[in-house]
Design a protein around this motif. Sequence first.
Motif, short mmCIF file in Angstrom:
data_model
loop_
_atom_site.label_atom_id
_atom_site.label_comp_id
_atom_site.label_asym_id
_atom_site.label_seq_id
_atom_site.Cartn_x
_atom_site.Cartn_y
_atom_site.Cartn_z
N THR A 205 -8.63 35.99 -26.11
CA THR A 205 -7.44 35.59 -25.36
C THR A 205 -6.14 36.07 -25.99
O THR A 205 -5.14 36.27 -25.31
CB THR A 205 -7.39 34.06 -25.23
OG1 THR A 205 -7.40 33.46 -26.54
CG2 THR A 205 -8.60 33.54 -24.46
N GLY A 206 -6.14 36.27 -27.31
CA GLY A 206 -4.92 36.62 -28.01
C GLY A 206 -4.36 37.98 -27.64
O GLY A 206 -3.14 38.18 -27.66
N VAL A 207 -5.25 38.92 -27.29
CA VAL A 207 -4.76 40.25 -26.92
C VAL A 207 -3.90 40.20 -25.66
O VAL A 207 -3.12 41.12 -25.40
CB VAL A 207 -5.94 41.23 -26.72
CG1 VAL A 207 -6.65 41.51 -28.02
CG2 VAL A 207 -6.93 40.68 -25.70
N ILE A 208 -4.03 39.14 -24.89
CA ILE A 208 -3.21 38.98 -23.68
C ILE A 208 -2.05 38.01 -23.93
O ILE A 208 -0.90 38.30 -23.60
CB ILE A 208 -4.07 38.48 -22.50
CG1 ILE A 208 -5.12 39.54 -22.13
CG2 ILE A 208 -3.22 38.13 -21.29
CD1 ILE A 208 -6.10 39.09 -21.07
N THR A 209 -2.35 36.87 -24.55
CA THR A 209 -1.34 35.82 -24.64
C THR A 209 -0.27 36.10 -25.70
O THR A 209 0.90 35.77 -25.50
CB THR A 209 -2.01 34.47 -24.96
OG1 THR A 209 -2.75 34.59 -26.19
CG2 THR A 209 -2.96 34.06 -23.85
N ILE A 210 -0.63 36.71 -26.83
CA ILE A 210 0.36 36.94 -27.89
C ILE A 210 1.45 37.92 -27.43
O ILE A 210 2.65 37.63 -27.61
CB ILE A 210 -0.33 37.42 -29.19
CG1 ILE A 210 -1.14 36.26 -29.79
CG2 ILE A 210 0.68 37.93 -30.20
CD1 ILE A 210 -1.94 36.64 -31.03
N PRO A 211 1.10 39.07 -26.84
CA PRO A 211 2.18 39.93 -26.32
C PRO A 211 3.04 39.24 -25.26
O PRO A 211 4.26 39.44 -25.21
CB PRO A 211 1.42 41.12 -25.72
CG PRO A 211 0.13 41.17 -26.47
CD PRO A 211 -0.21 39.74 -26.72
N LEU A 212 2.43 38.42 -24.41
CA LEU A 212 3.22 37.70 -23.40
C LEU A 212 4.18 36.71 -24.04
O LEU A 212 5.33 36.57 -23.61
CB LEU A 212 2.28 36.97 -22.44
CG LEU A 212 1.57 37.82 -21.38
CD1 LEU A 212 0.61 36.96 -20.57
CD2 LEU A 212 2.59 38.49 -20.46
N MET A 213 3.72 36.01 -25.07
CA MET A 213 4.60 35.06 -25.76
C MET A 213 5.77 35.78 -26.42
O MET A 213 6.91 35.31 -26.37
CB MET A 213 3.81 34.25 -26.79
CG MET A 213 2.99 33.12 -26.21
SD MET A 213 2.26 32.04 -27.47
CE MET A 213 0.78 32.95 -27.86
N LYS A 214 5.50 36.91 -27.03
CA LYS A 214 6.58 37.68 -27.67
C LYS A 214 7.58 38.16 -26.62
O LYS A 214 8.80 38.12 -26.85
CB LYS A 214 5.98 38.86 -28.44
CG LYS A 214 5.18 38.44 -29.67
CD LYS A 214 4.35 39.58 -30.23
CE LYS A 214 5.20 40.70 -30.76
NZ LYS A 214 4.38 41.77 -31.38
N LYS A 215 7.08 38.59 -25.46
CA LYS A 215 7.97 39.06 -24.40
C LYS A 215 8.83 37.93 -23.85
O LYS A 215 9.98 38.14 -23.46
CB LYS A 215 7.15 39.69 -23.28
CG LYS A 215 8.00 40.34 -22.19
CD LYS A 215 7.14 41.09 -21.18
CE LYS A 215 8.01 41.79 -20.15
NZ LYS A 215 7.20 42.55 -19.18
#
Length: 719
Positions: free
Chosen positions: A267-277
């Motif tokens: 899940t992190g490969v999707i959620t971490i970039p979204l959180m940073k954005k």
Amino acid sequence: MGTSKNQPDTVGEPLEKVRDEGATGDTSRLEHPVIGRVIFVLAIGIALSHLYFNTVSVMSELWISALHFGMFGLLCTLTMPFISARSRAGRRLVFGVDLALGLAAVGCALYLPAFEDALYDRGVIFSTADWVVSIAAVVLILEFARRTTGWFIPLLCIVALTYVAWWGQYVSGLFNFPGLSWETVLFRAYMGGQGMLGSIARISWTYVFMFILFGAFLVKSGAGDFIVDLARCAAGRFVGGPGFVAVFASGLMGSVSGSSVANTVSTGVITIPLMKKAGFPARFAAGVEAAASTGGQLMPPVMGAGAFIMASYTQVSYLTIISVAALPALLYFLSVAMFVRIEAKRSHAVKLEDDEAATLKEVLKGGWHYLLPLVVLVAALIYGFTPTYAAGIAILSVILASWFSARPMKLRDILDALALGTRNIMTTAILLITVGLIVMVVSTTGLGNTFSLMVTDWAGGSLLITMTLVALASLILGMGLPVTAAYIVLATLSAPAIYSLIAQSQLVELLTAGNLPEQAKAIFMLAAPDKVDLLNAPMDTATAQQLLALVPDTFSTQLIEQALSPHMIAMTLVAAHMIIFWLSQDSNVTPPVCLTAFAAAAIAGTPQMRTGFTAWKIAKGLYIVPLLFAYSPLITGDFGEMLRVFAFGLFGIYAIIAGLEGFLEHPLNWWVRLIMFPVGALMLWPHGTLWLDMSGLVIFIALLIWSSRRSQPPETVNA
């Protein structure tokens, strides 16, 4: 995010590449045109054989455990070389050695059913072949454990086995052990079904295998995409939405995967970039993903194999354990979500709008069938099927449910799922078989009772200090042991102490209320006949504790059995194990060794140690919720009591987090922060007084409304 058509085939694909904590491997063999195909076929064969073992087989459990060891030993040697070699000749030599070791494991496994009767005909006197096979089996499993988890577990096993057979007799004091012969030790370690092939191995080839295989089928069917899509639709449009998506998706994914590292990667490969954005600091985004993924080990039904081991230890049904584990797990995920909400306000995180994103209705319409296997699983358990049969039925339901989708599972998909499930469980299977040696030593020597008495003595009879000692021990063990192994070791050593202290606190409540059952009063007539009259009326806590201190240790077990109902005793034991299981999770997010946080840091591009400390801060629920297990009826009470503890505990944790962070909906003054701690404690403290809980809740809601009116509205940007 739009529909899953723009994503990889499955969000869960990293599960195929991620092994459990500490595992390493050589992917070149998996990619080799011949060896890779052999591994693929072997993995399918192992899966099919275990399905047979768990459904229609009438073979001895000891023999199945031996075959379980042999098959996964062979798979381990083929997929994880004992050393790395660069030259072609070197790789061939290494492969030859690995193949020989794998076949040796298979030989040891086949030897047991072939020659077990002959061993007992000789009066359990070892022949030369028995010596060779037993020694080889122990050495092989230690080598397999070294490959999958590192050196710590093999060294711990060597220390434990030599303690029983050799140096225990030279230790003075409580830990002195007269010793057993090497023949007896090896018999118990392998041939006798008390060590490698004991109850822990049985848990591995039954519950753990079937449920991890179920998770692999779900992932292969495309449920991973559906989980992330569902999470984004449900939570993505709120302030801090990507953070809530991480929490929601990790909870759903963890409920079937049971692996925190795999959960992070999936899940992190999707959620971490979204959180940073959205505006979250990168380190906080990684910390949220690590903390949320750690919660995957706490979420039923899989719970990282913990639920199955707990059921075996406590003799409480698996269905009961996952039932009482659900509310605490939800409480943990909501505590992580509170950190997300506060950081979203503090960092002025923006809302992410995606014009192409599917609505919740569209996601459910296109993926409702992914929920059917979970419904089938729960229904089968409630109906009365054993967990292994229920998992088998659920696996079939995954295949059938996929036929309602645009890409139904075909034969190749089913074979891939079988192979994926086998490879996913390999490290756990090797780990559980190896840990059986440590459990055998502890049960043989009585170290568990000795250690429990020592812990109770060090803590001075304090439950809080005992839990603190167990938390420190779990952190230290977690530096070298995977979470499941740390839980098994700690539960074997310290669960009796925690259980006894929780039970004593319940006895104190009965004494202070004057409600001690008549049959329990008979124990006091033997232990303190001059104090029996005091039992007929309420008393203060100090007097109750003094009365309990008069009861000798030899009568304490009888007193608990006479005073508490069987249900209360069982749930108290579950609470003790749940405390240890939760505390053992902290190694995932606590430096210096926190692989889950390190995996999230790699995705976010942040420093590992600093990310670890951030994840540790966000995962504070790992320490607060176990206190509720110990001091409140969150586990031991009826549903109404559990719901009350959950509701007030939720707001109590929110208040404490606000005090720690100095932020609610806007920055808090120092005096408001100070108020938050007693307000939170008021709702968490087990005083049993409703008006005090309500007072704390009213104060907190008033402060929340006051803070909300001073906050700024968030911005919105396109995703």
